[in-house]
Write an enzyme that holds these catalytic residues in place. Structure first.
Site, PDB file in Angstrom:
ATOM      1  N   GLU A 106      -3.746 -18.458  -8.092  1.00 18.75           N
ATOM      2  CA  GLU A 106      -3.680 -17.449  -9.148  1.00 18.75           C
ATOM      3  C   GLU A 106      -3.902 -18.129 -10.496  1.00 18.75           C
ATOM      4  OE1 GLU A 106      -3.274 -13.942  -9.430  1.00 18.75           O
ATOM      5  OE2 GLU A 106      -3.755 -14.663 -11.436  1.00 18.75           O
ATOM      6  N   ALA A 164     -10.166 -12.067  -4.024  1.00 22.26           N
ATOM      7  CA  ALA A 164      -9.516 -10.801  -4.389  1.00 22.26           C
ATOM      8  C   ALA A 164      -9.227 -10.826  -5.881  1.00 22.26           C
ATOM      9  CB  ALA A 164      -8.227 -10.615  -3.584  1.00 22.26           C
ATOM     10  N   HIS A 181      24.725   8.029  -1.191  1.00 18.77           N
ATOM     11  CA  HIS A 181      25.347   6.750  -0.872  1.00 18.77           C
ATOM     12  C   HIS A 181      25.692   6.731   0.608  1.00 18.77           C
ATOM     13  CE1 HIS A 181      27.759   3.152  -1.123  1.00 18.77           C
ATOM     14  NE2 HIS A 181      28.694   3.781  -0.426  1.00 18.77           N
ATOM     15  N   GLY A 191     -14.276   9.678   2.580  1.00 18.74           N
ATOM     16  CA  GLY A 191     -12.914   9.182   2.346  1.00 18.74           C
ATOM     17  C   GLY A 191     -12.879   8.018   1.373  1.00 18.74           C
ATOM     18  N   ASP A 247     -11.580   5.078 -10.188  1.00 21.82           N
ATOM     19  CA  ASP A 247     -11.862   3.650 -10.417  1.00 21.82           C
ATOM     20  C   ASP A 247     -13.025   3.437 -11.393  1.00 21.82           C
ATOM     21  OD1 ASP A 247      -9.911   3.151  -8.570  1.00 21.82           O
ATOM     22  OD2 ASP A 247     -11.172   1.974  -7.196  1.00 21.82           O
TER      23      ASP A 247
END
Lengths: 451, 130
Positions: free
Chosen positions: A199, A261, A433, A38, A303
């Site tokens: 960041e 990360a 809607h 997986g 990736d």
């Protein structure tokens, strides 16, 4: 020596789709996979993070209602039970994949694969050699680190460490505010952690436009996040059991845990690429031609080629490679508009170009519809956020949104962008809607403003 | 929406470019949104205000006002501390539309430097800038 029509290296979403398409096409397929069946997506990526975030949905809804005094009370997430639930789900799904693919006739091999030349693949450990008429490399990626910012798996963690951490930290410093950083920060903030986002780029969610990032930052700050942008982290370390993060401006942040990360790095080291005639680009990703071929008889997808580090990009590329191999597709691989979403609260989505990207390519304009006018957003007591249509030379080139359940808009946005909709031809499509989706239509109907 | 010539902009108040008015007083200064702001917003459905005792810099967001058209931040006109919050707005946010200079006031503040208030715009200058 076992012989196959195609050997797929990697059993993540990309390799899985390639193997499925090939075996449906009557081909004899083997999959060689190093980690659990997986891949990252199921075992330590998209899926476990969604299972964690799903459990805090009611809490976020309650918080929005409670701010308006429309509801009160508490929702307590049972962290230990939730972790057990996530692990149970993943291992069952992983085992199920093996059963499903074996039933398709695909042969599964466990172990790292080495390209041994002329269609041969050697499996580490057993040393077994498989022979294939073609090979599809779909070995994926792992957390990537910069010097000084390396997970030590004590107080400095990678995403896998953090998502399965035994005890949720009281404070968490997250370095990098892409999808992984934002989603894990959101979950652990709901578990009670004080969050600091660091960041290096000018704004959080650096791949998105500044206005989207600003709306997200506003909501996160209300939840108590400390956000440091425009400053790089230079060193992360475990000091006396806690995390210590040094920033480029000299300041030092402390938190029980630090999540690194900062990106992903391709899994190519086991492959022996050079011997197989495969070249890597300067970031270490496999270079492919317009048909996703890395060398004669060898495709690379997902990736590991670094085009878009997304499970759905890998799936599309896996499907392409399989069909190109079988002669069904001859035209070059074309991704179409790339959809992405980040399932934090409020969530983000984008299909196609951002305004910043469009601006670099021609005459760009944007038209915006606020969530505050949308009855479904109002019903969730979450009118913050908006949908943005991005126009390039008069054509719809992208759509993005930030706000409650914005991520759920991604496929509708993808179809609108791919379908080349505009204020004139959208009339032919009856849009429900009330719905959150109609905010996409409203953004398209607004007059575009040049940027 | 109203023509800017008919907007009510009382002469005894000071105005920020973010459409906040401030009424200087001996004990505290009262703060609210201008007739222009309430008119642009349309029907206000929710006002989120700070806690008493919170301090803000000039230009810092001290709350939000939500209408059926938009969610807007409320920006502090001068640096100061919140002395009182208008509790009426919790149940009657529509007061921002019906009486923005009276019952629809937002907060009462203690400015760090009372002279900052007089550096803001007077009615005529604020109207001219709209």
């Amino acid at each position: 020596m076992a012989k196959f029509d195609c050997i797929v290296l990697g059993f993540g979403p990309g390799g899985m789709e390639a193997a499925r398409a090939l075996s449906h096409g009557g081909k004899k397929v083997a999959i060689v996979n190093k980690g659990p069946w997986g891949g990252v997506c199921l075992n330590c990526g998209c899926i476990p993070t969604k299972l964690l975030l799903g459990a805090i949905e009611p809490l976020r809804l309650l918080q929005d209602l409670a701010r308006r005094k429309l509801a009160q009370g508490e929702i307590a997430v049972n962290y230990d039970k939730l972790q057990a639930h996530v692990k149970r789900h993943i291992s069952a799904a992983s085992a199920n994949l093996a059963t499903k693919y074996e039933a398709l006739g695909v042969k599964l091999f466990q172990g790292a694969a080495r390209l041994a030349g002329s269609g041969a693949v050697q499996i580490e450990g057993s040393g077994e050699i498989l022979e294939g008429d073609a090979i599809i490399v779909a070995t994926g990626s792992e957390p990537g680190f910069f010097p000084g910012l390396v997970a030590d798996h004590q107080a400095v963690l990678d995403s896998t460490d953090l998502m399965f951490i035994e005890k949720a930290p009281q404070s968490l410093c997250v370095v990098g505010s892409g999808a992984i950083g934002l989603e894990l920060a959101d979950f652990f903030s709901a578990m009670g952690a004080r969050i600091t986002l660091v960041e290096a780029a000018a704004h959080i969610a650096p791949a998105e436009d500044a206005d989207i990032a600003e709306a997200l930052a506003q909501s996160l700050k209300k939840r108590g996040y400390e956000i440091r942008t425009g400053v790089a982290a230079s060193r992360a370390a475990t000091v006396n059991g806690g995390g210590q993060l040094e920033l480029a401006d000299g300041s030092i942040l402390e938190a029980e845990k630090i999540l690194i990360a900062t990106g992903r790095s391709p899994n190519t080291s086991d492959l022996c690429c050079e011997a197989a005639g495969i070249s890597l680009n300067r970031r270490g990703f496999i270079e492919v031609d317009e048909h996703l071929q890395a060398a004669p008889g060898i495709y690379a997808i997902g990736d590991v080629i670094g085009k878009a580090l997304l499970a759905h990009a890998a799936i599309q590329q896996g499907n392409y490679a399989a069909n190109h191999l079988m002669g069904n597709y001859t035209e070059p691989y074309a991704s179409g508009p790339v959809p992405t979403c980040v399932y934090c609260h409020p969530s983000l989505m984008r299909a196609g170009l951002s305004a910043t990207e469009a601006k670099g390519q021609g005459e760009a304009a944007v038209s915006i519809s606020q969530f505050s006018v949308n009855p479904i957003a109002q019903a969730h007591a979450a009118p913050e956020g908006f949908v943005k249509a991005v126009w390039l030379d008069g054509q719809l080139a992208g759509m993005a949104a930030v706000g409650v359940n914005a991520a759920q808009l991604v496929t509708a946005a993808e179809l609108l962008v791919a379908g080349g909709y505009n204020a004139a031809n959208l009339q032919h499509l009856m849009v429900t809607h009330p719905s959150l989706d109609e905010s996409l239509a409203w953004a398209i109907y607004q007059k575009p403003e040049k940027i | 929406m109203k023509d800017k010539s008919v907007l009510k902009l009382p002469d005894d108040l000071f105005y920020s470019d973010e459409h906040i008015w401030i009424r200087p007083g001996k004990e505290y200064c009262e703060v609210g949104i201008s007739d222009f702001a309430q008119d642009q917003l349309g029907g206000v459905v929710f006002v989120e205000l700070p806690e008493k005792g919170q301090s803000f810099d000039a230009g810092e967001s001290f709350g939000n006002v939500e209408s059926v058209k938009a969610v807007n931040s409320l920006f502090m006109p001068v640096k100061g501390t919140v002395a009182e919050v208008n509790a009426v707005l919790e149940d009657k946010p529509e007061k921002l539309n019906s009486d923005c200079y009276g019952e629809g006031w937002l907060i009462r503040i203690l400015p760090d430097n009372p002279e900052d208030v007089e550096k803001l715009k007077r009615s005529a200058a604020y109207r001219a800038g709209l």
